[in-house]
Design a protein around this motif. Structure first.
Motif, PDB file in Angstrom:
ATOM      1  N   ALA A 112       0.808  -1.224   0.000  1.00  0.00           N
ATOM      2  CA  ALA A 112       0.000   0.000   0.000  1.00  0.00           C
ATOM      3  C   ALA A 112       0.842   1.274   0.000  1.00  0.00           C
ATOM      4  N   ASP A 113       2.151   1.160  -0.241  1.00  0.00           N
ATOM      5  CA  ASP A 113       2.929   2.381  -0.533  1.00  0.00           C
ATOM      6  C   ASP A 113       2.942   2.465  -2.043  1.00  0.00           C
ATOM      7  N   THR A 114       2.030   3.256  -2.577  1.00  0.00           N
ATOM      8  CA  THR A 114       1.897   3.347  -4.028  1.00  0.00           C
ATOM      9  C   THR A 114       2.555   4.627  -4.522  1.00  0.00           C
ATOM     10  N   PHE A 115       3.218   5.315  -3.614  1.00  0.00           N
ATOM     11  CA  PHE A 115       3.736   6.642  -3.937  1.00  0.00           C
ATOM     12  C   PHE A 115       5.244   6.661  -4.213  1.00  0.00           C
ATOM     13  N   ARG A 116       6.051   6.099  -3.300  1.00  0.00           N
ATOM     14  CA  ARG A 116       7.494   6.284  -3.400  1.00  0.00           C
ATOM     15  C   ARG A 116       8.117   5.460  -4.513  1.00  0.00           C
ATOM     16  N   ALA A 117       9.130   5.993  -5.163  1.00  0.00           N
ATOM     17  CA  ALA A 117       9.812   5.298  -6.262  1.00  0.00           C
ATOM     18  C   ALA A 117      10.272   3.903  -5.827  1.00  0.00           C
ATOM     19  N   ASP A 121       8.320  -2.525  -5.806  1.00  0.00           N
ATOM     20  CA  ASP A 121       9.388  -3.467  -6.185  1.00  0.00           C
ATOM     21  C   ASP A 121      10.128  -3.969  -4.948  1.00  0.00           C
ATOM     22  N   GLN A 122      10.402  -3.042  -4.035  1.00  0.00           N
ATOM     23  CA  GLN A 122      11.146  -3.381  -2.824  1.00  0.00           C
ATOM     24  C   GLN A 122      10.388  -4.420  -1.994  1.00  0.00           C
ATOM     25  N   LEU A 123       9.079  -4.190  -1.779  1.00  0.00           N
ATOM     26  CA  LEU A 123       8.289  -5.132  -0.977  1.00  0.00           C
ATOM     27  C   LEU A 123       8.128  -6.469  -1.701  1.00  0.00           C
ATOM     28  N   CYS A 164       0.189  -5.082   6.084  1.00  0.00           N
ATOM     29  CA  CYS A 164       0.077  -3.952   5.139  1.00  0.00           C
ATOM     30  C   CYS A 164       1.215  -2.958   5.293  1.00  0.00           C
ATOM     31  N   ASP A 165       1.921  -2.704   4.199  1.00  0.00           N
ATOM     32  CA  ASP A 165       2.966  -1.682   4.169  1.00  0.00           C
ATOM     33  C   ASP A 165       2.308  -0.362   3.809  1.00  0.00           C
ATOM     34  N   THR A 166       2.810   0.733   4.363  1.00  0.00           N
ATOM     35  CA  THR A 166       2.263   2.048   3.989  1.00  0.00           C
ATOM     36  C   THR A 166       3.423   2.972   3.642  1.00  0.00           C
TER      37      THR A 166
HETATM   38 MG   LIG Z   1       8.879   1.550   2.780  1.00  0.00          MG
END
Ligand SMILES: [Mg+2]
Ligand SMILES: Nc1nc2c(ncn2[C@@H]2O[C@H](COP(=O)(O)OP(=O)(O)OP(=O)(O)O)[C@@H](O)[C@H]2O)c(=O)[nH]1
Ligand SMILES: Nc1nc2c(ncn2[C@@H]2O[C@H](COP(=O)(O)OP(=O)(O)OP(=O)(O)O)[C@@H](O)[C@H]2O)c(=O)[nH]1
Ligand SMILES: [Mg+2]
Lengths: 277, 293
Positions: A112-117, A121-123, A164-166
């Motif tokens: 759910a972090d749809t913002f940061r570059a 991919d990282q998750l 959930c990641d944010t």
């Molecule tokens: Mg993060």
């Protein structure tokens, strides 16, 4: 054999200085030293080394006042991970996924972090590393929509734990705090009655601002615990003592490195001992 | 505010009688508390207060009708002077391409700062930077830098995660010379100042490409540990400047004073947000009044 240390004002000043240097903060440090002086008097302690041991107990007692256990009793249960930018949320989720998978739990991750570059991919890489499925959408999609999907997927797939990641967000940004409150409500609406742990991730190198973080994040979401990261560095993370005392928020895990196994269940006495190493 | 607290300390005087040494001592206690609450390092606070105390024991303060205001002014002036007087600039090489290496603890804001610096140099100085992906450890770090590069139309040099960061840096400089890029901005992996192997890696990159700037990126909300971090990085690498990140938060930012005091190096930029345009020059006087609250 430890040399005898005299119990005098100089010793208490020295100990108070050590507490402040551990980021415990002026007010909480002075409270702890006052409590220590009372105990030293009551117990008639005359050896400075025993005073230090008593200090560790004072601190451990403060931290043990809160319930440091995780409560994931429903199927599915949800862990919502929040915090300011760069503290270690995504990495901690990778570690939590590994931890619960090893206990035989079926774990699902929500990106759910749809913002940061490259956040998704990282998750995603952590999902492969821990052998868990992941729910993700396109970059810049609505985080609440990802969480909505993830809750329903968790139900449909018979998942034990949904994590959930944010996106990292500063607590003084009202619109971002509002977005967080919305994400939290989506979970409660889609999974009513499910066990929900909302974990605030704090970086051990953070100073007094952590108290402000805990206060403002608490207003947006019901925080059930803290993950204190980067304790493998030289920072002591003393701010969790003030937060425990002032806001009654327990520490549940600590991060001690960047690998999948670098997560430990929080132990108040070990933490108190480590403060003085 | 510190001003109010000092007014409280001196209110027993109510315009009658002069200040004595005990009044100054009480005032200095308030200054010490204000700085500790702002996360300035304990030892840095001790030295600072000792210095301010000596200045405050002068005649003008003792006879002043507004001692609280005078002391706040001394503290503010001292803080501003310590922060570095005026804004410090980036050092460019006489023989391009210049090489800037960004380093710091995990999560400090390095990768984002590389993007911000690149955009700033394109817009303000018409430069043609090359971003270099030297973080081969963090999942999707290379992709993160590539996405940022794409957003601002700046090329990103990457050789994947199986080649040593030292070699990546070396080849990036060769690439920059061939294609006329300047400066070369190296993004490095976050690391602990006590991780010998990784601090060694930075030393090797420094030796290989001789950076014109080694910029330590520090999170503005760092607490007492700021001194340890800055000391180690500076001792190992001889840092040339600091970028203070996440200043758009509500932290008082005392780490800025600690880092400045311990390294003697200037804070060159303030990062005030997540967007790539959010990089600003660092203003010592604004930081001083922010720390004082
Ligand atoms: Mg993060
Ligand atoms: N040494 C150490 N590094 C850690 C720890 N936890 C996370 N990190 C590192 O801290 C950096 C940031 O971690 P992330 O997981 O991306 O942090 P985040 O909170 O998700 O960051 P944003 O999503 O950008 O807000 C990475 O380099 C991690 O490897 C820890 O316990 N110890
Ligand atoms: N609000 C705010 N966020 C920032 C700022 N600078 C960086 N960030 C955010 O902080 C987080 C970490 O930034 P990164 O650039 O990934 O940090 P890093 O130092 O490269 O991290 P590692 O490579 O893991 O050590 C991201 O969420 C960034 O968007 C800033 O000035 N303000
Ligand atoms: Mg990075």
């Amino acid at each position: 054999f430890k040399a005898f240390v005299k119990v005098d004002d100089e010793l208490f000043d020295e100990l108070e200085e050590a507490l402040i240097m551990a980021d415990i903060g002026v007010e909480t440090s002075s409270y702890i030293i006052k409590e220590l002086r009372d105990r030293v008097k009551t117990k008639r302690i005359t050896d400075g080394n025993l005073v230090k041991d008593e200090l560790k107990d004072v601190i451990s007692d403060i931290l043990s006042q809160q319930d440091c256990q995780m409560h994931l009793d429903s199927n599915p249960s949800v862990i919502l991970v929040i915090g300011v930018n760069g503290v270690g949320k995504t990495t901690s989720i990778g570690k939590l996924a590994t931890y619960y998978k090893a206990q035989g739990k079926k774990v699902l991750l929500a990106a759910a972090d749809t913002f940061r570059a490259a956040a998704i991919d990282q998750l995603d890489i952590w999902a492969s590393r821990s052998g868990c499925d992941i729910i993700k959408q396109k970059e810049n999609s609505d985080p609440a929509a990802v969480v909505f999907d993830a809750c329903n997927a968790a139900k449909a797939r018979g998942v034990d734990i949904l994590i959930c990641d944010t996106a990292g967000r500063l607590h003084n940004k009202k619109n971002l705090m509002a977005e967080l409150a919305k994400i939290s409500r989506v979970i409660e609406r889609e999974l009513p009655g499910a066990s929900k742990e909302t974990l605030l991730v704090l970086d051990a190198t953070t100073g007094q601002n952590a108290v402000s973080q805990a206060k403002l994040f608490s207003e947006a979401a019901n925080i059930s615990g803290i993950i204190l990261t980067k304790l493998d560095g030289t920072a002591k993370g003393g701010i969790v003592i003030a937060i425990s005392r002032e806001l009654q928020i327990p520490v549940k895990f600590i991060g001690v490195g960047e690998g999948t196994d670098d997560l430990q269940v929080f132990n108040p006495l070990d933490f108190a001992i480590a403060l003085f190493e | 505010s510190l001003g109010d607290k000092l007014q409280g300390v001196f209110k027993r005087l109510r315009g009658k009688g002069k200040l004595n040494e005990k009044d100054i001592k009480d005032a200095m206690r308030e200054v010490k508390l204000a700085l500790l609450e702002a996360d300035v390092n304990f030892k840095v606070v001790k030295d600072f207060v000792k210095n301010v105390s000596e200045k405050s024991l002068g005649h003008e303060i003792m006879e002043s009708l507004t001692p609280a205001q005078q002391i706040v002014k001394i503290v503010n002036d001292e803080l501003t002077a310590l922060m570095g007087g005026e804004n410090a600039r980036l050092e460019f090489s006489k023989k391009p391409p210049s090489v800037f290496m960004l380093c710091g603890l995990q999560g400090a804001g390095k990768t984002t700062a590389c993007g911000k610096l690149a955009l700033n140099l394109v817009k303000q100085m018409g430069k043609r930077p090359l971003l270099v992906a030297c973080d081969i450890y963090r999942p999707a770090a290379i992709k993160q830098l590539q996405v940022l590069g794409e957003q601002i139309n700046v090329p990103v040099f990457a050789l994947g995660s199986d080649i040593s960061p030292v070699e990546i840096a070396r080849q990036a400089v060769e690439h920059a010379k061939k294609h006329g890029n300047d400066p070369v901005i190296l993004d490095t992996a976050g690391r602990l100042h006590i991780d010998e192997r990784l601090m060694d890696e930075l030393k090797q990159i420094k030796e290989a490409v001789e950076p014109d700037e080694i910029l330590l990126v520090v999170d503005a909300m760092t607490g007492q540990d700021a001194v340890n971090v800055a000391e180690h990085f500076n001792t190992d690498l001889e840092v040339s400047g600091v970028i203070l990140s996440k200043l758009d938060g509500d932290t008082r930012g005392g780490a800025a004073l600690s880092v400045r005091q311990v390294t003697g190096k200037p804070i060159k930029y303030a990062s005030m947000g997540e967007k790539l345009a959010d990089l600003q020059p660092f203003y010592p006087d604004r930081m001083a009044s922010r720390i004082l609250g």
